[in-house]
Design an enzyme around this catalytic site. Structure first.
Site, short mmCIF file in Angstrom:
data_model
loop_
_atom_site.label_atom_id
_atom_site.label_comp_id
_atom_site.label_asym_id
_atom_site.label_seq_id
_atom_site.Cartn_x
_atom_site.Cartn_y
_atom_site.Cartn_z
CB CYS A 1 -9.97 -3.93 6.48
SG CYS A 1 -9.25 -3.22 5.00
N1 LIG Z 1 -5.90 -3.69 1.50
C1 LIG Z 1 -7.22 -3.67 1.49
O1 LIG Z 1 -7.84 -4.66 1.20
C2 LIG Z 1 -8.00 -2.41 1.81
C3 LIG Z 1 -9.36 -2.37 1.48
C4 LIG Z 1 -10.09 -1.23 1.75
C5 LIG Z 1 -9.45 -0.15 2.38
N2 LIG Z 1 -8.14 -0.22 2.71
C6 LIG Z 1 -7.54 0.96 3.33
O2 LIG Z 1 -6.75 1.62 2.36
C7 LIG Z 1 -5.60 2.20 2.97
C8 LIG Z 1 -4.34 1.70 2.29
O3 LIG Z 1 -4.25 0.31 2.48
P1 LIG Z 1 -3.33 -0.61 1.58
O4 LIG Z 1 -3.74 -1.99 1.87
O5 LIG Z 1 -3.29 -0.15 0.17
O6 LIG Z 1 -1.90 -0.31 2.25
P2 LIG Z 1 -0.47 -0.66 1.63
O7 LIG Z 1 0.46 -0.72 2.78
O8 LIG Z 1 -0.56 -1.80 0.70
O9 LIG Z 1 -0.13 0.62 0.76
C9 LIG Z 1 0.10 1.87 1.31
C10 LIG Z 1 1.23 2.52 0.54
O10 LIG Z 1 1.38 3.86 1.03
C11 LIG Z 1 2.77 4.16 1.03
N3 LIG Z 1 2.98 5.31 1.91
C12 LIG Z 1 3.12 5.33 3.25
N4 LIG Z 1 3.28 6.61 3.67
C13 LIG Z 1 3.21 7.39 2.57
C14 LIG Z 1 3.30 8.79 2.36
N5 LIG Z 1 3.48 9.63 3.38
N6 LIG Z 1 3.21 9.25 1.10
C15 LIG Z 1 3.04 8.38 0.07
N7 LIG Z 1 2.93 7.05 0.20
C16 LIG Z 1 3.04 6.57 1.44
C17 LIG Z 1 3.42 2.86 1.48
O11 LIG Z 1 4.78 2.81 1.12
C18 LIG Z 1 2.58 1.83 0.72
O12 LIG Z 1 3.12 1.54 -0.55
C19 LIG Z 1 -5.71 1.86 4.44
O13 LIG Z 1 -6.37 2.90 5.12
C20 LIG Z 1 -6.59 0.63 4.45
O14 LIG Z 1 -7.28 0.48 5.67
C21 LIG Z 1 -7.39 -1.31 2.42
#
Ligand SMILES: NC(=O)c1ccc[n+]([C@@H]2O[C@H](COP(=O)([O-])OP(=O)(O)OC[C@H]3O[C@@H](n4cnc5c(N)ncnc54)[C@H](O)[C@@H]3O)[C@@H](O)[C@H]2O)c1
Length: 441
Positions: free
Chosen positions: A274
């Site tokens: 983030c």
């Molecule tokens: N990790 C955090 O602490 C956090 C906190 C707030 C917001 N976010 C936001 O949330 C979003 C996700 O982050 P995250 O940390 O969960 O990422 P992550 O990489 O842990 O998870 C994302 C998942 O999406 C899957 N994916 C990718 N393309 C896809 C598709 N076309 N269809 C279905 N699944 C697909 C990936 O395989 C993965 O399992 C980002 O925008 C991030 O900025 C993350």
């Protein structure tokens, strides 16, 4: 009954099937909360290994116990799939896919686009689609709506679209997804109402805002605020360091002020999905409007320079001990980007390892949460394995560099047995610090 009313009833009676796109750090906790609130969930991911692991009761995120999801699967309250044709099944689809930066450090919208295209192929009347991924203001309406409209359905009549930013803080134990207020903005008033109703059944507080753009901007502001304030304390650390003043002691004292001050802490650089990334989504979008985001650029510059500063401190400290960096054995303590999680994305520890290796140091790492180096976009660390942390192993290194302050590490032991400790997190603050052997950086 109208399409909207039908969906509203399904939501209020917990009959709505909730689809979660992207079963990562954000998606999986969402599944857990929606199931806990009585909804059934269908999780989608493009990674078949994740689906297989969930089904066989294994975990890929340390702080989310796999047994919990296995139980939900056994009780048929949750299923995970890679079959995107099943996207027609859920009544609401929540998108939690990655939003990284590309090589030019510009928003990489591939994941949001491909997910929206997949949803667009099977979009049906009565579906609510909510983007949760962090992104720049305008994404939901400018990128998603045209793709979904192409299906021939009408927004606000046939289907509904909203944005609700995820505020997950992985590893936090004093607060669950349920306790964190959820900001919700719709692409229209009906979409907003449905999305508010959906989240209202799951989290303790919904914060309605007037549009998806406001909700998108809200999330970016939260992360810009952190990024800029961390840069500020990082810069102050360098300044106080020259004056012989301990910045952590200063912050501890300053935060006793009961108003007008919030503590942020310096570190070896920014990490995670983030804070190092999201502010640049706004800078990029701002250019379209001829607006500048100087605070963001400056914060990025300061934070990005922190690993270099740490390596200089390591070199100086080794020098004091009569050792050059070249050939020195350095143990990096903590590979994850922050304490008590297994997430290495953008971790400054990895940059530190590379910078030290470039200077000829022999570097190992220890991290109780990361037994081996994970695949990363810009770094190659998959060959590395966490080495054991024992009095003997500690004594074998010329320098132990604390880059992540995991709670389970015995810092007394580290201070006692290491020949030299460089501490970037103030992890040794309360410990016995043998003079000349523990240096803050
Ligand atoms: N990790 C955090 O602490 C956090 C906190 C707030 C917001 N976010 C936001 O949330 C979003 C996700 O982050 P995250 O940390 O969960 O990422 P992550 O990489 O842990 O998870 C994302 C998942 O999406 C899957 N994916 C990718 N393309 C896809 C598709 N076309 N269809 C279905 N699944 C697909 C990936 O395989 C993965 O399992 C980002 O925008 C991030 O900025 C993350």
């Amino acid at each position: 009954m109208s399409v909207m009313d039908e969906l509203a009833v399904r939501i209020s009676e917990r009959e709505a099937l909730v689809g979660v796109m992207g079963l990562g750090y954000v998606g999986l906790p969402l599944v857990r909360e929606f199931c806990a609130a009585g909804f059934r969930c269908l999780g989608f991911d493009v990674d078949p290994q994740k689906v297989r692991m969930l089904e066989s009761g294994k975990t890929y995120i340390k702080h989310l116990p796999a047994a919990h999801f296995k139980k939900l699967i056994a009780e048929k309250r949750f299923a995970a799939t890679i079959d995107m044709k099943r996207l027609k099944e859920p009544d609401a689809i929540l998108i939690c896919v990655p939003t990284p930066l590309d090589k030019m450090r510009e928003p990489d919208m591939r994941f949001v686009r491909s997910t929206t295209e997949a949803i667009g192929k099977t979009l049906r009347r009565g579906q609510l689609v909510v983007l949760e991924s962090t992104t720049y203001p305008g994404t939901t309406r400018e990128i998603m709506k045209p793709v979904l409209d192409a299906r021939g359905l009408k927004l606000e009549q046939d289907y509904f679209l909203a944005y609700s930013p995820e505020r997950e803080d992985p590893g936090r134990v004093d607060m669950t997804t349920r306790d964190i207020p959820k900001v919700v903005g719709g692409a229209g008033p009906r979409s907003a109402k449905l999305a508010q109703a959906l989240y209202g059944g799951v989290v303790s507080q919904v914060v309605p805002v007037s549009s998806c753009e406001v909700a998108e901007a809200c999330k970016i502001v939260e992360n810009v605020y952190r990024c800029v304030n961390i840069a500020l304390v990082n810069e102050l650390k360098l300044c106080f360091d020259r004056m012989g003043i301990d910045v952590w002691e200063v912050i501890e004292a300053a935060k006793t002020k009961p108003f007008g001050f919030q503590a942020f802490y310096p570190g070896p650089g920014l990490g995670g999905h983030c804070i190092p990334i999201d502010p640049f989504y706004l800078s990029w979008k701002a250019r379209e409007f001829g607006a500048t985001t100087r605070f963001i650029e400056l914060a990025g510059e300061i934070n990005t320079a922190m690993p270099e500063h740490v390596v200089i401190r390591v070199a100086e400290a080794l020098n004091e001990h009569g050792k050059p960096v070249k050939g020195a054995r350095v143990l990096v303590l903590g590979l994850a980007y922050k304490k008590d999680v297994d997430d290495v994305r953008e971790s400054p520890s990895v940059t530190l390892i590379e910078l030290l290796q470039q200077r000829g140091a022999k570097v190992d790492y220890h991290d109780p949460f990361v037994p081996s180096g994970k695949p990363m976009r810009e770094h190659k660390i998959t060959h590395m394995r966490s080495v054991p942390l024992t009095p003997q192993s500690l004594a074998g290194y010329d320098c132990v560099l604390i880059s992540t302050d995991h709670s389970s590490i015995d810092y007394d032991q580290v201070c006692e047995h290491a020949r030299l400790v460089v501490d970037t997190r103030n992890a040794t603050a309360a410990k016995r610090r043998p003079k000349g052997r523990v240096v803050k950086a």
